[in-house]
Write a protein that holds these residues in place. Structure first.
Motif, PDB file in Angstrom:
ATOM      1  N   CYS A  55      83.763 -22.349  13.304  1.00 46.58           N
ATOM      2  CA  CYS A  55      82.692 -22.909  14.140  1.00 46.58           C
ATOM      3  C   CYS A  55      83.248 -23.913  15.147  1.00 46.58           C
ATOM      4  CB  CYS A  55      81.626 -23.573  13.275  1.00 46.58           C
ATOM      5  SG  CYS A  55      80.605 -22.412  12.370  1.00 46.58           S
ATOM      6  N   GLU A  56      84.174 -24.730  14.726  1.00 47.07           N
ATOM      7  CA  GLU A  56      84.797 -25.701  15.628  1.00 47.07           C
ATOM      8  C   GLU A  56      85.528 -24.992  16.761  1.00 47.07           C
ATOM      9  OE1 GLU A  56      85.708 -29.202  17.310  1.00 47.07           O
ATOM     10  OE2 GLU A  56      84.403 -28.959  15.575  1.00 47.07           O
ATOM     11  N   MET A  57      86.226 -23.914  16.447  1.00 46.82           N
ATOM     12  CA  MET A  57      86.937 -23.169  17.485  1.00 46.82           C
ATOM     13  C   MET A  57      85.963 -22.495  18.446  1.00 46.82           C
ATOM     14  SD  MET A  57      90.150 -21.726  15.222  1.00 46.82           S
ATOM     15  CE  MET A  57      90.155 -20.193  16.055  1.00 46.82           C
ATOM     16  N   ILE A  58      84.872 -21.950  17.936  1.00 46.86           N
ATOM     17  CA  ILE A  58      83.873 -21.309  18.801  1.00 46.86           C
ATOM     18  C   ILE A  58      83.251 -22.345  19.736  1.00 46.86           C
ATOM     19  CG2 ILE A  58      81.606 -20.189  18.806  1.00 46.86           C
ATOM     20  CD1 ILE A  58      82.512 -18.724  16.236  1.00 46.86           C
ATOM     21  N   ILE A  59      82.932 -23.515  19.212  1.00 48.45           N
ATOM     22  CA  ILE A  59      82.372 -24.581  20.047  1.00 48.45           C
ATOM     23  C   ILE A  59      83.358 -24.983  21.136  1.00 48.45           C
ATOM     24  CG2 ILE A  59      81.702 -27.030  20.017  1.00 48.45           C
ATOM     25  CD1 ILE A  59      80.485 -26.440  17.220  1.00 48.45           C
ATOM     26  N   ASP A  60      84.633 -25.114  20.783  1.00 56.37           N
ATOM     27  CA  ASP A  60      85.644 -25.489  21.775  1.00 56.37           C
ATOM     28  C   ASP A  60      85.818 -24.409  22.835  1.00 56.37           C
ATOM     29  OD1 ASP A  60      86.069 -27.934  20.612  1.00 56.37           O
ATOM     30  OD2 ASP A  60      87.852 -27.301  19.502  1.00 56.37           O
ATOM     31  N   ILE A  61      85.769 -23.157  22.443  1.00 53.44           N
ATOM     32  CA  ILE A  61      85.885 -22.064  23.416  1.00 53.44           C
ATOM     33  C   ILE A  61      84.731 -22.110  24.399  1.00 53.44           C
ATOM     34  CG2 ILE A  61      85.730 -19.548  23.663  1.00 53.44           C
ATOM     35  CD1 ILE A  61      87.352 -19.364  21.025  1.00 53.44           C
ATOM     36  N   ILE A  62      83.517 -22.289  23.893  1.00 52.82           N
ATOM     37  CA  ILE A  62      82.348 -22.360  24.771  1.00 52.82           C
ATOM     38  C   ILE A  62      82.444 -23.572  25.692  1.00 52.82           C
ATOM     39  CG2 ILE A  62      79.849 -22.713  24.810  1.00 52.82           C
ATOM     40  CD1 ILE A  62      79.766 -21.039  22.178  1.00 52.82           C
ATOM     41  N   LYS A  63      82.824 -24.712  25.135  1.00 54.98           N
ATOM     42  CA  LYS A  63      82.929 -25.940  25.932  1.00 54.98           C
ATOM     43  C   LYS A  63      83.952 -25.777  27.046  1.00 54.98           C
ATOM     44  CE  LYS A  63      85.193 -29.286  24.128  1.00 54.98           C
ATOM     45  NZ  LYS A  63      85.629 -30.389  23.275  1.00 54.98           N
ATOM     46  N   HIS A  64      85.138 -25.259  26.716  1.00 51.94           N
ATOM     47  CA  HIS A  64      86.175 -25.109  27.731  1.00 51.94           C
ATOM     48  C   HIS A  64      85.822 -24.021  28.739  1.00 51.94           C
ATOM     49  CE1 HIS A  64      89.072 -28.022  26.274  1.00 51.94           C
ATOM     50  NE2 HIS A  64      88.688 -27.677  25.057  1.00 51.94           N
ATOM     51  N   SER A  65      85.083 -23.014  28.321  1.00 47.63           N
ATOM     52  CA  SER A  65      84.645 -21.989  29.266  1.00 47.63           C
ATOM     53  C   SER A  65      83.711 -22.585  30.307  1.00 47.63           C
ATOM     54  CB  SER A  65      83.929 -20.854  28.533  1.00 47.63           C
ATOM     55  OG  SER A  65      84.797 -20.219  27.649  1.00 47.63           O
ATOM     56  N   PHE A  66      82.779 -23.411  29.876  1.00 49.92           N
ATOM     57  CA  PHE A  66      81.869 -24.061  30.822  1.00 49.92           C
ATOM     58  C   PHE A  66      82.617 -25.020  31.743  1.00 49.92           C
ATOM     59  CE2 PHE A  66      78.380 -22.626  28.133  1.00 49.92           C
ATOM     60  CZ  PHE A  66      77.433 -22.296  29.098  1.00 49.92           C
ATOM     61  N   ILE A  67      83.527 -25.791  31.187  1.00 49.56           N
ATOM     62  CA  ILE A  67      84.300 -26.736  32.002  1.00 49.56           C
ATOM     63  C   ILE A  67      85.112 -25.982  33.052  1.00 49.56           C
ATOM     64  CG2 ILE A  67      86.222 -28.374  31.958  1.00 49.56           C
ATOM     65  CD1 ILE A  67      85.181 -29.276  29.209  1.00 49.56           C
ATOM     66  N   ALA A  68      85.771 -24.915  32.635  1.00 46.10           N
ATOM     67  CA  ALA A  68      86.591 -24.146  33.568  1.00 46.10           C
ATOM     68  C   ALA A  68      85.732 -23.459  34.627  1.00 46.10           C
ATOM     69  CB  ALA A  68      87.412 -23.109  32.806  1.00 46.10           C
ATOM     70  N   LYS A  69      84.595 -22.937  34.236  1.00 45.43           N
ATOM     71  CA  LYS A  69      83.738 -22.222  35.189  1.00 45.43           C
ATOM     72  C   LYS A  69      83.163 -23.168  36.223  1.00 45.43           C
ATOM     73  CE  LYS A  69      79.538 -19.668  35.678  1.00 45.43           C
ATOM     74  NZ  LYS A  69      79.302 -18.308  35.743  1.00 45.43           N
ATOM     75  N   PHE A  70      82.595 -24.280  35.799  1.00 48.96           N
ATOM     76  CA  PHE A  70      81.908 -25.162  36.735  1.00 48.96           C
ATOM     77  C   PHE A  70      82.856 -26.059  37.525  1.00 48.96           C
ATOM     78  CE2 PHE A  70      78.423 -24.260  33.689  1.00 48.96           C
ATOM     79  CZ  PHE A  70      77.645 -23.540  34.577  1.00 48.96           C
ATOM     80  N   ASN A  71      84.115 -26.166  37.111  1.00 47.75           N
ATOM     81  CA  ASN A  71      85.095 -26.932  37.873  1.00 47.75           C
ATOM     82  C   ASN A  71      86.100 -26.025  38.569  1.00 47.75           C
ATOM     83  OD1 ASN A  71      84.184 -29.591  37.284  1.00 47.75           O
ATOM     84  ND2 ASN A  71      84.920 -29.281  35.200  1.00 47.75           N
TER      85      ASN A  71
END
Length: 179
Positions: A55-71
């Motif tokens: 679950c921690e890894m899935i949350i980190d993947i989603i978080k970094h995907s959003f950060i990378a996409k919007f920046n």
């Protein structure tokens, strides 16, 4: 370096520290189970531990995907950040590095001491005071040796991985610019 590079590097660093803290807390739960659980508990403990990490890894993947996409960060940015971290591990001077990331082990060390104290207390023999002191010192020395060995092994593993990755990046850059 990307404009949001230091923010992303901070997120990556925070994620690794967070995983270490989760590991310390799981150690706490393991110690509590050793002291208080009855019946077959180890299998469910392993399943729950795996579930927490996944679950921690899935949350980190989603978080970094959003950060990378919007920046508007490209995936190669993560490789560059990993290369910078590896160079910091090897104590190599990197161009434009403004701050080195460090790890302060005080909080996890306190958790380890808090976890091991009741485990050791439960396993102390009920002998006279000199023998109890002997066992306390023996347990403390064993803990110190184990933690020091773990620190040295992790450090050696990080050094080996860092040198491997920096050499891989050098070969890759050499092949890219060889034309």
């Amino acid at each position: 370096m990307y404009p949001f590079g230091h923010m992303l590097l901070s997120f990556i660093y925070t994620d690794s520290v967070e995983r270490f803290h989760i590991s310390a807390f799981i150690l706490f739960v393991l110690a509590q189970n050793i002291l208080e659980a009855e019946g077959p508990w180890f299998e469910s403990f392993l399943i729950n531990t795996l579930f927490v990490y996944v679950c921690e890894m899935i949350i980190d993947i989603i978080k970094h995907s959003f950060i990378a996409k919007f920046n508007d960060l490209k995936p190669i940015a993560y490789s560059e950040f990993l290369e910078d971290l590896c160079k910091q591990t090897l104590k190599m001077q990197t161009e434009g590095s403004k701050k080195n990331l460090t790890f302060v082990p005080l909080a996890p060390a306190c958790v380890v001491i808090r976890v091991l104290t009741p485990v050791y207390a439960a396993n102390l023999p009920s002998n006279p005071l000199p023998w109890r002191l002997f066992w306390i010192l023996l347990f403390s020395a064993m803990t110190y040796v184990m933690l020091t060995s773990l620190k040295v092994l992790i450090g050696m593993g990080l050094q080996k991985h860092a040198s491997w990755y920096v050499n891989l990046c050098r070969k890759r850059n050499h092949h890219l610019h060889a034309d």
